[in-house]
Design a protein around this motif. Structure first.
Motif, PDB file in Angstrom:
ATOM      1  N   GLU A 212       0.269  -1.533  -0.169  1.00 55.58           N
ATOM      2  CA  GLU A 212      -0.094   0.064  -0.071  1.00 55.58           C
ATOM      3  C   GLU A 212       0.457   1.318  -0.113  1.00 55.58           C
ATOM      4  N   ARG A 213       1.719   1.574   0.918  1.00 55.90           N
ATOM      5  CA  ARG A 213       3.014   2.212   0.953  1.00 55.90           C
ATOM      6  C   ARG A 213       3.384   2.496  -0.613  1.00 55.90           C
ATOM      7  N   ALA A 214       4.127   1.866  -1.195  1.00 58.71           N
ATOM      8  CA  ALA A 214       4.235   1.434  -2.633  1.00 58.71           C
ATOM      9  C   ALA A 214       3.525   2.514  -3.651  1.00 58.71           C
ATOM     10  N   HIS A 215       1.949   1.762  -3.475  1.00 60.29           N
ATOM     11  CA  HIS A 215       1.209   2.578  -4.332  1.00 60.29           C
ATOM     12  C   HIS A 215       0.693   3.032  -4.384  1.00 60.29           C
ATOM     13  N   MET A 216       0.779   3.842  -2.796  1.00 56.80           N
ATOM     14  CA  MET A 216       0.367   5.452  -2.258  1.00 56.80           C
ATOM     15  C   MET A 216       1.976   6.098  -3.257  1.00 56.80           C
ATOM     16  N   ASN A 217       2.592   5.461  -2.650  1.00 57.65           N
ATOM     17  CA  ASN A 217       3.728   6.173  -3.511  1.00 57.65           C
ATOM     18  C   ASN A 217       3.913   7.060  -4.665  1.00 57.65           C
ATOM     19  N   ARG A 218       3.653   6.301  -6.171  1.00 54.47           N
ATOM     20  CA  ARG A 218       3.580   6.553  -6.888  1.00 54.47           C
ATOM     21  C   ARG A 218       2.150   7.936  -7.025  1.00 54.47           C
ATOM     22  N   PHE A 219       1.553   8.545  -6.454  1.00 51.93           N
ATOM     23  CA  PHE A 219       0.698   9.683  -6.372  1.00 51.93           C
ATOM     24  C   PHE A 219       1.026  10.628  -5.887  1.00 51.93           C
ATOM     25  N   ALA A 220       2.391  10.098  -5.232  1.00 55.65           N
ATOM     26  CA  ALA A 220       3.178  11.580  -4.427  1.00 55.65           C
ATOM     27  C   ALA A 220       3.042  12.869  -4.798  1.00 55.65           C
ATOM     28  N   PRO A 221       2.601  14.415  -4.913  1.00 55.33           N
ATOM     29  CA  PRO A 221       2.606  15.155  -5.552  1.00 55.33           C
ATOM     30  C   PRO A 221       4.343  15.364  -5.516  1.00 55.33           C
ATOM     31  N   GLU A 222       4.260  16.136  -5.842  1.00 65.26           N
ATOM     32  CA  GLU A 222       5.338  17.203  -6.263  1.00 65.26           C
ATOM     33  C   GLU A 222       6.491  17.797  -5.023  1.00 65.26           C
ATOM     34  N   PRO A 223       6.923  18.116  -4.964  1.00 65.41           N
ATOM     35  CA  PRO A 223       7.725  18.889  -3.946  1.00 65.41           C
ATOM     36  C   PRO A 223       7.254  20.939  -3.865  1.00 65.41           C
ATOM     37  N   PRO A 279       6.107 -24.053  -3.641  1.00 66.14           N
ATOM     38  CA  PRO A 279       6.484 -23.678  -2.241  1.00 66.14           C
ATOM     39  C   PRO A 279       7.929 -24.029  -2.282  1.00 66.14           C
ATOM     40  N   GLU A 280       8.435 -24.613  -3.155  1.00 64.27           N
ATOM     41  CA  GLU A 280      10.587 -24.423  -3.674  1.00 64.27           C
ATOM     42  C   GLU A 280      10.817 -23.171  -3.953  1.00 64.27           C
ATOM     43  N   GLN A 281       9.849 -22.181  -4.595  1.00 60.01           N
ATOM     44  CA  GLN A 281      10.698 -21.414  -5.096  1.00 60.01           C
ATOM     45  C   GLN A 281      10.227 -19.803  -4.189  1.00 60.01           C
ATOM     46  N   GLY A 282       9.967 -20.287  -3.343  1.00 59.78           N
ATOM     47  CA  GLY A 282      10.084 -19.227  -2.100  1.00 59.78           C
ATOM     48  C   GLY A 282       9.153 -18.384  -2.062  1.00 59.78           C
ATOM     49  N   PRO A 283       8.914 -16.859  -1.157  1.00 61.23           N
ATOM     50  CA  PRO A 283       7.977 -16.031  -1.614  1.00 61.23           C
ATOM     51  C   PRO A 283       8.130 -15.250  -2.558  1.00 61.23           C
ATOM     52  N   GLY A 284       7.111 -14.350  -2.306  1.00 62.90           N
ATOM     53  CA  GLY A 284       7.182 -13.514  -3.946  1.00 62.90           C
ATOM     54  C   GLY A 284       7.690 -12.417  -4.113  1.00 62.90           C
ATOM     55  N   PRO A 285       7.942 -11.753  -4.562  1.00 61.24           N
ATOM     56  CA  PRO A 285       8.602 -10.457  -5.252  1.00 61.24           C
ATOM     57  C   PRO A 285       8.078  -9.339  -4.059  1.00 61.24           C
ATOM     58  N   GLU A 286       9.270  -8.576  -3.368  1.00 61.27           N
ATOM     59  CA  GLU A 286       8.272  -8.218  -2.273  1.00 61.27           C
ATOM     60  C   GLU A 286       8.082  -7.034  -3.099  1.00 61.27           C
ATOM     61  N   CYS A 287       6.615  -5.823  -2.621  1.00 64.11           N
ATOM     62  CA  CYS A 287       5.930  -4.688  -3.038  1.00 64.11           C
ATOM     63  C   CYS A 287       7.553  -3.522  -2.918  1.00 64.11           C
ATOM     64  N   ARG A 288       8.149  -3.514  -3.827  1.00 63.78           N
ATOM     65  CA  ARG A 288       9.198  -1.907  -3.464  1.00 63.78           C
ATOM     66  C   ARG A 288       8.443  -0.726  -3.756  1.00 63.78           C
ATOM     67  N   PRO A 289       8.939   0.916  -3.024  1.00 66.97           N
ATOM     68  CA  PRO A 289       8.053   1.765  -3.059  1.00 66.97           C
ATOM     69  C   PRO A 289       8.381   2.623  -4.541  1.00 66.97           C
ATOM     70  N   ALA A 290       7.081   2.916  -5.222  1.00 64.24           N
ATOM     71  CA  ALA A 290       7.824   3.114  -6.692  1.00 64.24           C
ATOM     72  C   ALA A 290       8.069   5.140  -6.615  1.00 64.24           C
ATOM     73  N   SER A 291       9.148   5.755  -7.167  1.00 64.88           N
ATOM     74  CA  SER A 291       9.453   6.954  -7.136  1.00 64.88           C
ATOM     75  C   SER A 291       7.784   7.342  -8.182  1.00 64.88           C
ATOM     76  N   PRO A 292       7.785   8.495  -7.810  1.00 65.31           N
ATOM     77  CA  PRO A 292       6.077   9.127  -8.649  1.00 65.31           C
ATOM     78  C   PRO A 292       7.102   9.837 -10.122  1.00 65.31           C
ATOM     79  N   ASP A 293       5.891   9.876 -10.390  1.00 65.80           N
ATOM     80  CA  ASP A 293       6.368  10.327 -12.057  1.00 65.80           C
ATOM     81  C   ASP A 293       6.878  11.093 -12.040  1.00 65.80           C
ATOM     82  N   PRO A 294       8.111  11.270 -12.357  1.00 70.16           N
ATOM     83  CA  PRO A 294       8.449  12.918 -13.078  1.00 70.16           C
ATOM     84  C   PRO A 294       7.941  14.215 -13.798  1.00 70.16           C
ATOM     85  N   ASP A 295       7.416  14.955 -13.337  1.00 66.63           N
ATOM     86  CA  ASP A 295       7.174  15.812 -13.678  1.00 66.63           C
ATOM     87  C   ASP A 295       7.581  16.623 -15.041  1.00 66.63           C
TER      88      ASP A 295
END
Length: 335
Positions: A212-223, A279-295
Motif C-alpha cells: 500500500e505504501r508503494a502504491h500510494m507513493n506513485r501518487f506522491a505530489p511534487e515538492p 513452495p520451492e520457489q520461495g515467497p514472491g517479490p517484495e513490494c518496493r516503493p515506486a518513485s512518483p512520475d517526474p513532471d
C-alpha cells in the motif's frame, strides 16, 4: 481569510467542436503564456483555485483545458483583475498594505492571523514568506481586526509570542494540503497528499502494508521547489517546512490518512506482485516503493513561488483540546 475556491474534475482533453477540430488541453507553461501570467503567478492561481487544472491522461503533468482558459479570459477585468488576485507580497509590502510596521506584520503572521501562500529561500538560505495581497486587503476591511492593527498587542497574544509561537509554516501546510486535496482525483492520491506532510516513520506506522505504501507513493505530489538537488540545504529546509511538527497536527494527519486509506481500499486494493508458483520457489517479490512520475514540464520562471515573511524559525503553537479532523477544518475554509 478568504475561502479557497473548490475546483472541479473535468476531462483532460476538451472535445469541443470548433470547425470540426478538437481542442486539446494545454501544458501549464503554455496556458500561463496564453493568459499573460508569469509562471509563478499561474502556479499561485492554481493553488488558490482561480484556475482549474486536469490530470494528463498520458501520465505527464497537469494541464488546462481550452474551456478553462476561455472562462478565465472572459471574466470582468481580465487580465489585470486576475493578476491582482494572485499578487503575492513579502513582509515589507504586506506591512504597507495593512498600514503597520514590519515588526507588527511579522507578529500578526506568527500568530496565524495572516497566512502565507508560498515561500522561497533567498541567497542566504533564509525563508522568505509571501502573502496574497487580496487576503491582506480583506483583513484590513474587517473591523474586528482594527485593534490588532493599532495600539499594543493584547497581553495573551504577547505571551504566546514570547513563548515562541510561529504558525507561518503550519498555516502554509494547511493551505498547501487544501490545494493538493482539491486537485486529487483519486482516493490513493488523496492519501498520498496527507502522507506528504508526515515523517516517513509516521507514514510507515499508519500504513504498515509495504504494498500500500508503494502504491500510494506513485501518487506522491511534487515538492513546491523542484530546482534544488534532493540533499541540498535548500531541499532539506523545504522538507522541514513541509513536515508536520506538533503532536496535534501529526495526530490530525495520521487520523485523516487512516480514513483516506479506508476509502482508497474500498475503491480498489493496492496491486501486489504475483506469487511464484510452487513452495520451492520461495515467497514472491517484495513490494518496493515506486518513485512518483517526474513532471516533464520544468518551471522556467525564475520568480519565487508566492507565500509570506522572512524568518527561519518555524515552531508552531502546541494547541490542545482540538478534536476536529484536519480535512473537516480545511473544508470549512478560513472564516
Amino acid at each position: 481569510m478568504p475561502v479557497d475556491t473548490i475546483t472541479q474534475s473535468v476531462p483532460t482533453t476538451l472535445r469541443a467542436a470548433v470547425g470540426g477540430t478538437t481542442r486539446p488541453a494545454l501544458p501549464q507553461s503554455r496556458a500561463a503564456r496564453e493568459l499573460g501570467l508569469k509562471r509563478s503567478e499561474f502556479d499561485l492561481a492554481v493553488r488558490l483555485g482561480r484556475i482549474r487544472t486536469v490530470p494528463d491522461e498520458g501520465g505527464g503533468g497537469r494541464r488546462v483545458t481550452r474551456a478553462e482558459i476561455d472562462r478565465v479570459a472572459s471574466e470582468d477585468g481580465f487580465p489585470e483583475a486576475l493578476r491582482e488576485q494572485v499578487r503575492a507580497v513579502g513582509t515589507a509590502e504586506g506591512a504597507a498594505l495593512l498600514g503597520v510596521t514590519t515588526p507588527r506584520f511579522t507578529r500578526l503572521a506568527r500568530l496565524g492571523l495572516v497566512s502565507p501562500v508560498g515561500f522561497y529561500l533567498n541567497r542566504y538560505r533564509t525563508v522568505v514568506w509571501l502573502y496574497a495581497a487580496e487576503d491582506l486587503r480583506r483583513f484590513t476591511e474587517d473591523e474586528k481586526h482594527a485593534p490588532l492593527l493599532r495600539g499594543r498587542t493584547p497581553e495573551p497574544l504577547r505571551r504566546r509570542l514570547d513563548a515562541g509561537l510561529d504558525l507561518r509554516a503550519r498555516n502554509w501546510r494547511g493551505r498547501h494540503l487544501g490545494s493538493l486535496l482539491r486537485q486529487a482525483n483519486d482516493p490513493w492520491a488523496r492519501a498520498a497528499a496527507l502522507a506528504s506532510l508526515l515523517e516517513a516513520a509516521q507514514v510507515e506506522e499508519t500504513v504498515p502494508d509495504p504494498c500500500e505504501r508503494a502504491h500510494m507513493n506513485r501518487f506522491a505530489p511534487e515538492p513546491p521547489s523542484r530546482s534544488a538537488a534532493p540533499d541540498s540545504p535548500a531541499a532539506l529546509l523545504t522538507r522541514r517546512i513541509m513536515t508536520a511538527e506538533d503532536a496535534d497536527e501529526v495526530a490530525w494527519l495520521r487520523s485523516d490518512l487512516a480514513s483516506a486509506l479506508v476509502e482508497a481500499r474500498a475503491d480498489r486494493p493496492a496491486p501486489r506482485p504475483a506469487a511464484r508458483p510452487g513452495p520451492e520457489q520461495g515467497p514472491g517479490p517484495e513490494c518496493r516503493p515506486a518513485s512518483p512520475d517526474p513532471d516533464p514540464e520544468p518551471n522556467p520562471d525564475p520568480d519565487p513561488t508566492p507565500v509570506a515573511d522572512a524568518d527561519p524559525d518555524h515552531r508552531s503553537d502546541r494547541a490542545s483540546g482540538r478534536h476536529r479532523g484536519l480535512l473537516g477544518w480545511l473544508r470549512r475554509g478560513d472564516d
